[in-house]
Scaffold this motif. Structure first.
Motif, PDB file in Angstrom:
ATOM      1  N   VAL A 155       9.447   0.375  -2.472  1.00 41.91           N
ATOM      2  CA  VAL A 155       8.367   0.984  -1.705  1.00 41.91           C
ATOM      3  C   VAL A 155       7.147   1.145  -2.609  1.00 41.91           C
ATOM      4  O   VAL A 155       7.246   1.728  -3.697  1.00 41.91           O
ATOM      5  CB  VAL A 155       8.776   2.360  -1.145  1.00 41.91           C
ATOM      6  N   ILE A 156       5.999   0.619  -2.166  1.00 40.74           N
ATOM      7  CA  ILE A 156       4.734   0.788  -2.886  1.00 40.74           C
ATOM      8  C   ILE A 156       3.807   1.596  -1.984  1.00 40.74           C
ATOM      9  O   ILE A 156       3.393   1.132  -0.926  1.00 40.74           O
ATOM     10  CB  ILE A 156       4.098  -0.565  -3.245  1.00 40.74           C
ATOM     11  N   LEU A 157       3.501   2.823  -2.404  1.00 39.95           N
ATOM     12  CA  LEU A 157       2.689   3.738  -1.616  1.00 39.95           C
ATOM     13  C   LEU A 157       1.258   3.752  -2.156  1.00 39.95           C
ATOM     14  O   LEU A 157       1.039   4.016  -3.344  1.00 39.95           O
ATOM     15  CB  LEU A 157       3.271   5.152  -1.670  1.00 39.95           C
ATOM     16  N   VAL A 158       0.300   3.481  -1.292  1.00 39.34           N
ATOM     17  CA  VAL A 158      -1.107   3.391  -1.692  1.00 39.34           C
ATOM     18  C   VAL A 158      -1.808   4.698  -1.334  1.00 39.34           C
ATOM     19  O   VAL A 158      -1.966   5.017  -0.152  1.00 39.34           O
ATOM     20  CB  VAL A 158      -1.812   2.205  -1.017  1.00 39.34           C
ATOM     21  N   GLY A 159      -2.219   5.443  -2.350  1.00 38.65           N
ATOM     22  CA  GLY A 159      -2.849   6.736  -2.119  1.00 38.65           C
ATOM     23  C   GLY A 159      -1.855   7.841  -2.406  1.00 38.65           C
ATOM     24  O   GLY A 159      -1.038   8.184  -1.545  1.00 38.65           O
ATOM     25  N   LYS A 160      -1.894   8.405  -3.596  1.00 39.81           N
ATOM     26  CA  LYS A 160      -0.848   9.343  -4.032  1.00 39.81           C
ATOM     27  C   LYS A 160      -0.830  10.625  -3.215  1.00 39.81           C
ATOM     28  O   LYS A 160       0.233  11.169  -2.915  1.00 39.81           O
ATOM     29  CB  LYS A 160      -1.034   9.653  -5.521  1.00 39.81           C
ATOM     30  N   LYS A 161      -2.009  11.119  -2.838  1.00 39.09           N
ATOM     31  CA  LYS A 161      -2.074  12.367  -2.082  1.00 39.09           C
ATOM     32  C   LYS A 161      -1.652  12.171  -0.630  1.00 39.09           C
ATOM     33  O   LYS A 161      -0.814  12.893  -0.107  1.00 39.09           O
ATOM     34  CB  LYS A 161      -3.491  12.938  -2.155  1.00 39.09           C
ATOM     35  N   ARG A 162      -2.234  11.148   0.021  1.00 41.90           N
ATOM     36  CA  ARG A 162      -1.966  10.941   1.438  1.00 41.90           C
ATOM     37  C   ARG A 162      -0.503  10.572   1.691  1.00 41.90           C
ATOM     38  O   ARG A 162       0.071  10.931   2.725  1.00 41.90           O
ATOM     39  CB  ARG A 162      -2.886   9.863   2.005  1.00 41.90           C
ATOM     40  N   THR A 163       0.108   9.819   0.784  1.00 36.96           N
ATOM     41  CA  THR A 163       1.473   9.333   1.023  1.00 36.96           C
ATOM     42  C   THR A 163       2.544  10.270   0.481  1.00 36.96           C
ATOM     43  O   THR A 163       3.727   9.927   0.505  1.00 36.96           O
ATOM     44  CB  THR A 163       1.671   7.943   0.388  1.00 36.96           C
ATOM     45  N   ASN A 220      16.293   5.535  -4.234  1.00 38.13           N
ATOM     46  CA  ASN A 220      16.158   5.336  -5.676  1.00 38.13           C
ATOM     47  C   ASN A 220      14.688   5.498  -6.098  1.00 38.13           C
ATOM     48  O   ASN A 220      13.847   4.652  -5.778  1.00 38.13           O
ATOM     49  CB  ASN A 220      16.669   3.946  -6.064  1.00 38.13           C
ATOM     50  N   GLU A 221      14.391   6.581  -6.832  1.00 42.42           N
ATOM     51  CA  GLU A 221      13.000   6.856  -7.205  1.00 42.42           C
ATOM     52  C   GLU A 221      12.436   5.818  -8.162  1.00 42.42           C
ATOM     53  O   GLU A 221      11.210   5.659  -8.259  1.00 42.42           O
ATOM     54  CB  GLU A 221      12.891   8.257  -7.816  1.00 42.42           C
ATOM     55  N   ASP A 222      13.293   5.114  -8.861  1.00 41.92           N
ATOM     56  CA  ASP A 222      12.813   4.046  -9.748  1.00 41.92           C
ATOM     57  C   ASP A 222      12.195   2.900  -8.957  1.00 41.92           C
ATOM     58  O   ASP A 222      11.442   2.083  -9.522  1.00 41.92           O
ATOM     59  CB  ASP A 222      13.957   3.503 -10.621  1.00 41.92           C
ATOM     60  N   ASN A 223      12.523   2.833  -7.675  1.00 48.04           N
ATOM     61  CA  ASN A 223      12.012   1.755  -6.819  1.00 48.04           C
ATOM     62  C   ASN A 223      10.848   2.209  -5.939  1.00 48.04           C
ATOM     63  O   ASN A 223      10.470   1.527  -4.984  1.00 48.04           O
ATOM     64  CB  ASN A 223      13.131   1.177  -5.946  1.00 48.04           C
ATOM     65  N   ILE A 224      10.298   3.385  -6.243  1.00 51.50           N
ATOM     66  CA  ILE A 224       9.118   3.893  -5.540  1.00 51.50           C
ATOM     67  C   ILE A 224       7.934   3.821  -6.496  1.00 51.50           C
ATOM     68  O   ILE A 224       7.990   4.340  -7.613  1.00 51.50           O
ATOM     69  CB  ILE A 224       9.304   5.345  -5.069  1.00 51.50           C
ATOM     70  N   TYR A 225       6.868   3.174  -6.050  1.00 52.93           N
ATOM     71  CA  TYR A 225       5.661   3.048  -6.860  1.00 52.93           C
ATOM     72  C   TYR A 225       4.504   3.692  -6.111  1.00 52.93           C
ATOM     73  O   TYR A 225       4.209   3.330  -4.970  1.00 52.93           O
ATOM     74  CB  TYR A 225       5.356   1.574  -7.145  1.00 52.93           C
ATOM     75  N   ARG A 226       3.859   4.668  -6.747  1.00 47.98           N
ATOM     76  CA  ARG A 226       2.739   5.379  -6.131  1.00 47.98           C
ATOM     77  C   ARG A 226       1.469   4.968  -6.867  1.00 47.98           C
ATOM     78  O   ARG A 226       1.310   5.234  -8.057  1.00 47.98           O
ATOM     79  CB  ARG A 226       2.959   6.882  -6.201  1.00 47.98           C
ATOM     80  N   VAL A 227       0.571   4.311  -6.140  1.00 46.24           N
ATOM     81  CA  VAL A 227      -0.633   3.755  -6.758  1.00 46.24           C
ATOM     82  C   VAL A 227      -1.863   4.280  -6.033  1.00 46.24           C
ATOM     83  O   VAL A 227      -1.776   4.873  -4.954  1.00 46.24           O
ATOM     84  CB  VAL A 227      -0.605   2.214  -6.726  1.00 46.24           C
ATOM     85  N   SER A 228      -3.030   4.026  -6.617  1.00 47.08           N
ATOM     86  CA  SER A 228      -4.280   4.567  -6.073  1.00 47.08           C
ATOM     87  C   SER A 228      -5.072   3.573  -5.251  1.00 47.08           C
ATOM     88  O   SER A 228      -6.027   3.950  -4.578  1.00 47.08           O
ATOM     89  CB  SER A 228      -5.155   5.088  -7.219  1.00 47.08           C
ATOM     90  N   SER A 229      -4.719   2.299  -5.320  1.00 50.64           N
ATOM     91  CA  SER A 229      -5.508   1.294  -4.611  1.00 50.64           C
ATOM     92  C   SER A 229      -4.652   0.083  -4.287  1.00 50.64           C
ATOM     93  O   SER A 229      -3.562  -0.106  -4.865  1.00 50.64           O
ATOM     94  CB  SER A 229      -6.698   0.860  -5.464  1.00 50.64           C
ATOM     95  N   LEU A 230      -5.167  -0.734  -3.385  1.00 49.84           N
ATOM     96  CA  LEU A 230      -4.465  -1.970  -3.027  1.00 49.84           C
ATOM     97  C   LEU A 230      -4.408  -2.918  -4.219  1.00 49.84           C
ATOM     98  O   LEU A 230      -3.448  -3.666  -4.381  1.00 49.84           O
ATOM     99  CB  LEU A 230      -5.161  -2.636  -1.845  1.00 49.84           C
ATOM    100  N   ALA A 231      -5.440  -2.875  -5.066  1.00 50.64           N
ATOM    101  CA  ALA A 231      -5.441  -3.728  -6.257  1.00 50.64           C
ATOM    102  C   ALA A 231      -4.276  -3.367  -7.179  1.00 50.64           C
ATOM    103  O   ALA A 231      -3.580  -4.255  -7.698  1.00 50.64           O
ATOM    104  CB  ALA A 231      -6.768  -3.577  -7.000  1.00 50.64           C
ATOM    105  N   GLU A 232      -4.033  -2.067  -7.365  1.00 52.39           N
ATOM    106  CA  GLU A 232      -2.896  -1.635  -8.183  1.00 52.39           C
ATOM    107  C   GLU A 232      -1.580  -2.036  -7.527  1.00 52.39           C
ATOM    108  O   GLU A 232      -0.623  -2.424  -8.208  1.00 52.39           O
ATOM    109  CB  GLU A 232      -2.931  -0.124  -8.377  1.00 52.39           C
ATOM    110  N   ALA A 233      -1.520  -1.925  -6.196  1.00 50.15           N
ATOM    111  CA  ALA A 233      -0.308  -2.310  -5.474  1.00 50.15           C
ATOM    112  C   ALA A 233       0.008  -3.781  -5.694  1.00 50.15           C
ATOM    113  O   ALA A 233       1.173  -4.161  -5.866  1.00 50.15           O
ATOM    114  CB  ALA A 233      -0.475  -2.017  -3.984  1.00 50.15           C
ATOM    115  N   THR A 234      -1.021  -4.615  -5.694  1.00 55.12           N
ATOM    116  CA  THR A 234      -0.841  -6.046  -5.914  1.00 55.12           C
ATOM    117  C   THR A 234      -0.292  -6.315  -7.314  1.00 55.12           C
ATOM    118  O   THR A 234       0.559  -7.195  -7.506  1.00 55.12           O
ATOM    119  CB  THR A 234      -2.175  -6.786  -5.714  1.00 55.12           C
ATOM    120  N   GLU A 235      -0.758  -5.549  -8.297  1.00 56.98           N
ATOM    121  CA  GLU A 235      -0.260  -5.700  -9.661  1.00 56.98           C
ATOM    122  C   GLU A 235       1.224  -5.344  -9.746  1.00 56.98           C
ATOM    123  O   GLU A 235       2.003  -6.041 -10.401  1.00 56.98           O
ATOM    124  CB  GLU A 235      -1.070  -4.817 -10.609  1.00 56.98           C
ATOM    125  N   VAL A 236       1.604  -4.257  -9.086  1.00 52.89           N
ATOM    126  CA  VAL A 236       3.019  -3.858  -9.070  1.00 52.89           C
ATOM    127  C   VAL A 236       3.854  -4.920  -8.377  1.00 52.89           C
ATOM    128  O   VAL A 236       4.932  -5.303  -8.860  1.00 52.89           O
ATOM    129  CB  VAL A 236       3.185  -2.497  -8.363  1.00 52.89           C
TER     130      VAL A 236
END
Length: 517
Positions: free
Chosen positions: A456-464, A477-493
């Protein structure tokens, strides 16, 4: 002459400062004009945007992003607004000059006079987004008059074509599904009729007026109109414009709850379409939807019910449903007519419901079972609505980026379940415009995601955060959760974790007037 020479330094300073300030103020105004446009030129909605985006608006420099999801469109209305905004700014700067000269007359201080010009010019520059509210208030009466002219012209054209050429109008509304049903209906009805459809999400009075005035031709058999609303009364306004003979309510659920406040208000608003049908009009209802069902049951006009359960109560239904990662097949039943096996490229059971809505309209308009079957097979996925995208790295990409809601989100997860031997990844900023239900519904969707997804890649740490909490509640599994600030960061993950054969779901894509918090 002597007075002029004494004040000459002030004139020069004011001219330089105000020229620079005016130039940059007008550049700065492009961003708020864009946001106002996205809010439908509604000052109340724009003020809500300002309230929710203080950090964005309080930057000393902000400008249009070249990568905007919905770039500003310099329509005639936007150009007229900008012209008036220039005049408003000019008036403010004239006032600043007057203040500067008065201060000099009183104090005889060049420094104080120049300082006042600089400070007040900066304030005008900084508060462009607030000054735009005044401009829009000034522009509104003129725009209302212009819009009414377009509206009346389109209304008269529809009436003329109905009376002289037998034009039929199919009106479609609902909390969700209406755009999909519109495009599906266009494909199916085109098997036997000349159809005019509206592009994308054109569902407002002005959007529909534009299409009717500019593109509706005299040989059209059926005009398909999507009817949107964000508050009670707006469906009435659009229905009076297009004058529907047939009305479909696709589904009702918690969307735009920050405006509607209650589900009951949404039900009343969507039902305006049925109320505005003529006495011999035909109402079509999704009987699978719990909020639509009571509307169907109270309707006295000719009514058709469609669905995938409670077959004895339905006029048109689907059974023997088989769905997989490439599409679906089912048996279509029309009571009193017969049955026929159908197949479609569309993903998910909920799309079969959308097909049934369109098939019902096709039956009402005289198409045969075979016509409907051929049309269903030709239906293509609607952009950003569970459509498969090509990929160069071996992943399977599902684009469901259009404005998500709890029902649609779960439908997308159901589609993912059909990819049984694949790792499943989601990129999502969660759901918005759910009012007081937003936190609760996002937490619930997080719990539902835990049973389906691998990453799971969540875009927007506060909203999600509520989604994150829902995932944790289900021991994901929290190791498989990625909380990012932008779509660009999500693409990198995504680039780091994805492998060939993975299924990637893009679920919801916040519009530009939302922060990725």
């Amino acid at each position: 002459m002597k007075i002029f020479l004494v004040k000459l330094p002030i004139y020069i300073i004011d001219l330089i400062v105000i020229s620079v300030a005016l130039y940059y103020s007008l550049i700065r105004s492009n961003f708020p004009i864009h946001m106002l446009q996205l809010e439908g030129y509604d000052n109340d909605e724009y003020k809500t945007f300002l309230k929710n985006n203080k950090e964005k608006m309080n930057k000393l420099v902000y400008k249009l992003d070249k990568n905007q999801k919905t770039p500003i469109v310099w329509t005639d209305r936007a150009k007229r607004l900008l012209k008036k905004h220039k005049i408003i700014n000019f008036i403010f700067f004239v006032i600043i000059v007057v203040i500067s000269l008065l201060l000099f007359d009183i104090t005889k201080s060049y420094v104080l006079s120049a300082f006042s010009t600089i400070v007040f010019s900066f304030l005008v520059y900084f508060f462009q987004y607030r000054i735009l509210i005044l401009t829009n208030m000034w522009a509104k009466p003129t725009e209302d008059k212009i819009n009414m002219g377009f509206y009346n012209s389109a209304q008269a054209k529809i009436k003329k074509f109905k009376e002289e050429r037998g034009l039929k109008v199919l009106g479609i509304t609902g909390s969700f599904g209406k755009t999909s049903v519109k495009f599906i209906s266009n494909t199916i009805l085109s098997e036997g009729l000349r159809v005019k459809n509206t592009p994308s999400s054109f569902n407002t009075p002005m959007g529909l007026s534009k299409i009717i005035n500019n593109e509706l031709e005299s040989n059209t058999d059926v005009f398909i109109a999507e009817l949107g609303a964000k508050m009670p009364g707006e469906i009435h306004e659009v229905a009076e414009l297009v004058q529907p003979d047939i009305g479909i309510i696709t589904a009702i659920g918690p969307t735009h709850m920050h405006l509607f406040k209650t589900i009951e208000n949404i039900q009343k608003t969507k039902y305006e379409l049925i109320e505005d049908l003529p006495e011999d009009g035909i109402a079509i209802f999704n009987y699978d939807n719990d909020y639509v069902k009571p509307l169907a049951d109270k309707t006295l006009k000719k009514t058709y019910r469609y669905g995938t359960r409670d077959f004895e109560k339905l006029d048109i239904y689907a059974d023997e449903i088989k769905v997989n990662e490439t599409g679906s097949e089912f048996m279509l039943h029309i009571k009193g007519v017969g049955e026929i096996k159908c197949e479609t490229k569309l993903l998910g059971v909920h799309n079969i419901s959308n097909i049934l809505a369109s098939a019902t309209a096709a039956h009402v308009l005289g198409l045969s079972l075979e016509d409907i079957q051929r049309g269903i097979k030709k239906v293509e996925p609607v952009e950003h609505r569970l459509s498969l995208l090509p990929s160069t790295n071996g992943t399977i990409v599902i684009d469901d980026a259009f404005n998500s809601n709890p029902v649609g989100f779960r439908a997308a997860l159901d589609v993912l379940r059909e990819f049984k031997d694949h790792r499943k990844i989601i990129i999502t900023p969660g759901m918005v415009e759910l009012g007081d239900m937003e936190i609760c519904e996002n937490r619930k969707i997080g719990e539902a995601m835990a049973d389906v997804l691998d990453f799971v890649i969540l875009v927007g740490k506060k909203r999600t955060l509520p989604i994150y909490e829902g995932l944790k509640n289900k021991k994901f599994n929290e190791d498989n959760i990625y909380r990012v600030s932008s779509l660009a960061e999500a693409t990198e993950v995504l680039a780091k974790i994805s492998l060939p054969g993975d299924v990637l779901l893009f679920e919801n894509d916040l519009p530009d007037n939302y922060n990725e918090e």
